[in-house]
Design a protein around this motif. Structure first.
Motif, mmCIF file in Angstrom:
data_model
loop_
_atom_site.group_PDB
_atom_site.id
_atom_site.type_symbol
_atom_site.label_atom_id
_atom_site.label_comp_id
_atom_site.label_asym_id
_atom_site.label_seq_id
_atom_site.Cartn_x
_atom_site.Cartn_y
_atom_site.Cartn_z
ATOM 1 N N TRP A 165 39.789 34.805 53.223
ATOM 2 C CA TRP A 165 40.958 35.475 52.508
ATOM 3 C C TRP A 165 40.802 36.401 51.721
ATOM 4 O O TRP A 165 41.002 36.222 50.468
ATOM 5 N N HIS A 204 38.219 43.497 39.227
ATOM 6 C CA HIS A 204 39.529 43.010 39.959
ATOM 7 C C HIS A 204 39.904 41.859 39.114
ATOM 8 O O HIS A 204 38.835 41.058 38.871
ATOM 9 N N ASP A 293 30.901 42.940 44.058
ATOM 10 C CA ASP A 293 32.371 43.208 44.600
ATOM 11 C C ASP A 293 32.533 44.358 45.388
ATOM 12 O O ASP A 293 33.121 45.236 44.574
ATOM 13 N N GLN A 344 40.020 45.486 55.957
ATOM 14 C CA GLN A 344 41.433 45.703 55.762
ATOM 15 C C GLN A 344 41.854 46.865 54.713
ATOM 16 O O GLN A 344 42.767 47.591 54.553
HETATM 17 C C1 LIG Z 1 41.020 44.848 46.689
HETATM 18 C C2 LIG Z 1 40.033 44.121 45.927
HETATM 19 C C3 LIG Z 1 39.753 42.802 45.555
HETATM 20 C C4 LIG Z 1 40.960 41.808 46.322
HETATM 21 O O1 LIG Z 1 40.968 41.903 47.578
HETATM 22 P P1 LIG Z 1 41.958 41.250 48.427
HETATM 23 O O2 LIG Z 1 41.482 41.568 50.025
HETATM 24 O O3 LIG Z 1 43.198 42.034 48.103
HETATM 25 O O4 LIG Z 1 42.029 39.832 47.989
HETATM 26 C C5 LIG Z 1 38.730 42.383 44.893
HETATM 27 N N1 LIG Z 1 38.052 43.350 44.334
HETATM 28 C C6 LIG Z 1 37.904 44.593 44.599
HETATM 29 C C7 LIG Z 1 36.886 45.520 44.022
HETATM 30 C C8 LIG Z 1 39.143 45.111 45.292
HETATM 31 O O5 LIG Z 1 39.182 46.553 45.574
#
Ligand SMILES: *Cc1c(COP(=O)(O)O)cnc(C)c1O
Length: 563
Positions: A165, A204, A293, A344
């Motif tokens: 998710w 994030h 991340d 996505q």
């Molecule tokens: C978008 C993003 C998230 C969160 O991702 P979701 O798919 O919205 O849960 C976490 N870390 C980074 C660096 C992101 O760009």
């Protein structure tokens, strides 16, 4: 013909007609495809390439949702599917759509292969929890994990992972793994309270959320300072690791953001890995679990093997230079214990298609369910793939969509698309520098696909002063408010051109000894339809609105007066 009519009568009246056929007969198929065509056609009729939103009226006032609550009811009898479709298409009226003017955030279009992959999954509706129920999902998941492992340099025989998710789910999964590594009893006894985690100020908020959800609490999340390029200050990490250990804490988890959501800052995974290993060894501790991340930025790994010298896809020299810069920083992803690809985002697939990858699949055993805990599934003489280690029980087979996109785009397709984004982004920067002297690009060192700029009211300090701590909190707040005016002016007209904005670009020190975040407007190149040729028009529009803000708000005492 007669047969078709008979079927269509059956379709209208009976509940089984709501399902795809059992036997693959043609009339049922034709009807199903026609229903899908009705929706696709309905969206096409709403498209408007001269603006952002699909056509149609929708006034989302405060009363809008209240009215919905009052008027929504389950119909007492069935509704013909053609009519349901009409209502579905109505949902899309005035919906943002990814035209060339869609420049707001990492909110991509779903590609046709991505959608077809979803459709494939939906047609059998397998449960990805267990290959006995969802063999297609299991196969696709193993395939895409292997493909992406090879791309970033994990050993595919050793690595593992699953779709989950979101990027947030991946950060959470990494934390779960980290806790289990440092306290194998934690799944049973709960999480020890002296565990600490680390990420940069530009990370994030996923880790913040995860700290809450695991019960560790966000006060045990240590925020590491960022450099002006939004990457983690590894020296600050070092001292904060030392500090936590000196106070009896144990660092268990570090999130290195490889592509920040706002500015595309890239943390140095190699340095972070080295420094954290060194400090752990010095104190006789295990190295913290390192999660990259890479939800957004990881996709630049598609250039890892690109021969920039031969440049077979004939990218412009400045595009090559930008991509090389990113690729050099992304090259060390494989040193992370786990990471993420949010398909996505730059993988061009629909929500939710996030892939959590882990360097050593054996780590999954730390959080797996035992046989006695899973009476319904898995742990049988049949079936060989059971994802008892995911937080979800039932899982959608979103890996099928990922698989479809990877096959369709191939390395080259992704390289071309990402290079186009980078090229258009460079064109935006050049045009802003030429046409918008009031604006300063505040992520100049991160080429990528996003440009952040900030405007300064008359007499205000500039970006360099802000970064180097020469401004008071009041100075910065004044400039922030001025930028907020621009957000509002642009936001009101977002159906014309849709920009993004952020209230937390960089956290900078102030002259008063505090620190605060900088606001900036965001141009996110994310639509495949935004081309270099559109840049002058878009920047002209920005210029008009920036000038409007200067005219309208420069005289307001709150903005221009000495605060
Ligand atoms: C978008 C993003 C998230 C969160 O991702 P979701 O798919 O919205 O849960 C976490 N870390 C980074 C660096 C992101 O760009």
């Amino acid at each position: 013909m007669r047969g078709e009519r008979a079927v269509s009568e059956r379709m209208q009246s009976s509940v089984p007609s709501f399902f795809p056929s059992e036997d693959g007969n043609e009339p049922d198929r034709i009807r199903f495809v026609k229903l899908m065509e009705q929706i696709v056609n309905g969206v096409d009729q709403l498209k408007n390439p001269d603006g952002v939103n699909l056509k149609g009226e929708k006034e989302r006032t405060d009363l809008f949702y209240k009215d919905l609550i009052q008027t929504s009811e389950i119909p007492s009898s069935s509704t013909p599917l053609e009519q349901v479709n009409e209502d579905l298409v109505k949902l899309l009226h005035n919906h943002p759509y990814h035209t060339k003017y869609f420049l707001t955030n990492i909110l991509p279009m779903a590609s046709i292969p991505g959608i077809l992959g979803m459709l494939t999954a939906f047609l059998v509706n397998g449960n990805n929890l267990w290959d006995v129920y969802g063999p297609a999902g299991a196969e696709a998941e193993v395939r895409v994990i292997s493909m992406m492992s090879k791309l970033i340099g994990y050993v595919p025989e050793r690595s593992g992972g699953y779709t989950t998710w979101g990027g947030q789910g991946a950060v959470f999964s990494g934390l779960r793994m980290a806790i289990a590594k440092f306290a194998p009893d934690a799944p049973r006894l709960g999480v020890p309270s002296h565990f600490y985690t680390f990420c940069s100020e530009a990370a994030h908020y996923s880790l913040f959320k995860s700290m809450e959800a695991t019960g560790l609490g966000s006060s045990r999340l240590v925020k590491v300072r960022t450099m002006p390029d939004s990457s983690m200050d590894v020296e600050d990490l070092r001292s904060k690791l030392e500090e936590v250990i000196a106070n009896g804490g144990i660092p268990i988890y570090i999130v290195a953001t490889t592509g920040t959501t706002d500015a595309m800052g890239i943390d140095d995974v190699e340095e972070i890995s080295r420094v954290s290993s060194e400090i752990a060894a010095k104190h006789g501790l295990r190295r913290p679990h390192l999660h990259a991340d890479s939800a957004l930025g990881g996709f630049f790994a598609f250039f890892n093997e690109y021969d920039f010298a031969a440049n077979p896809l004939a990218f412009k020299p400045e595009v090559c230079e930008a991509l090389l810069g990113i690729q050099r920083k992304m090259n060390h992803l494989r040193l992370a214990d786990s990471l993420c690809f949010d398909f996505q985002k730059l993988g061009q697939t629909p929500y939710l298609t996030s892939l959590f990858l882990i360097q050593d699949a054996a780590d999954l055993n730390l959080v797996d369910l035992k046989e006695e805990e899973t009476p319904y599934v898995g742990h049988r003489g049949y079936g060989q793939y059971h994802t008892g280690y995911t937080l979800e029980c039932s899982r959608m087979a979103s890996s099928i969509s990922i698989y479809s996109a990877l096959l369709a785009f191939g390395m080259e397709g992704y390289q071309r698309l990402l290079a186009q984004f980078v090229e258009v982004n460079l064109a935006f920067r050049a045009a802003i520098r030429d046409e918008l002297p009031q604006a300063e690009i505040v992520n100049p060192d991160n080429p990528g696909i996003v440009t952040l700029f900030r405007i300064y009211p008359e007499g205000a300090h500039d970006f360099r002063d802000e970064c180097s701590g020469q401004c008071t909190l009041a100075d910065i707040e004044r400039t922030n408010r001025f930028n907020e005016r621009l957000f509002e002016v642009l936001g009101e007209q977002r159906d014309r051109i849709f920009f993004g904005d952020t209230k937390k670009h960089l956290v900078v020190p102030t002259k008063d000894g505090s620190s605060t975040a900088l606001y900036a407007t965001k141009i996110f190149v994310i639509s495949p339809y935004t081309e270099i040729g559109h840049v002058p028009e878009i920047v002209r529009y920005l210029k008009e609105n920036v000038e409007l803000v200067y005219e309208k708000y420069s005289e307001t005492p709150m903005i221009s007066g000495r605060l």
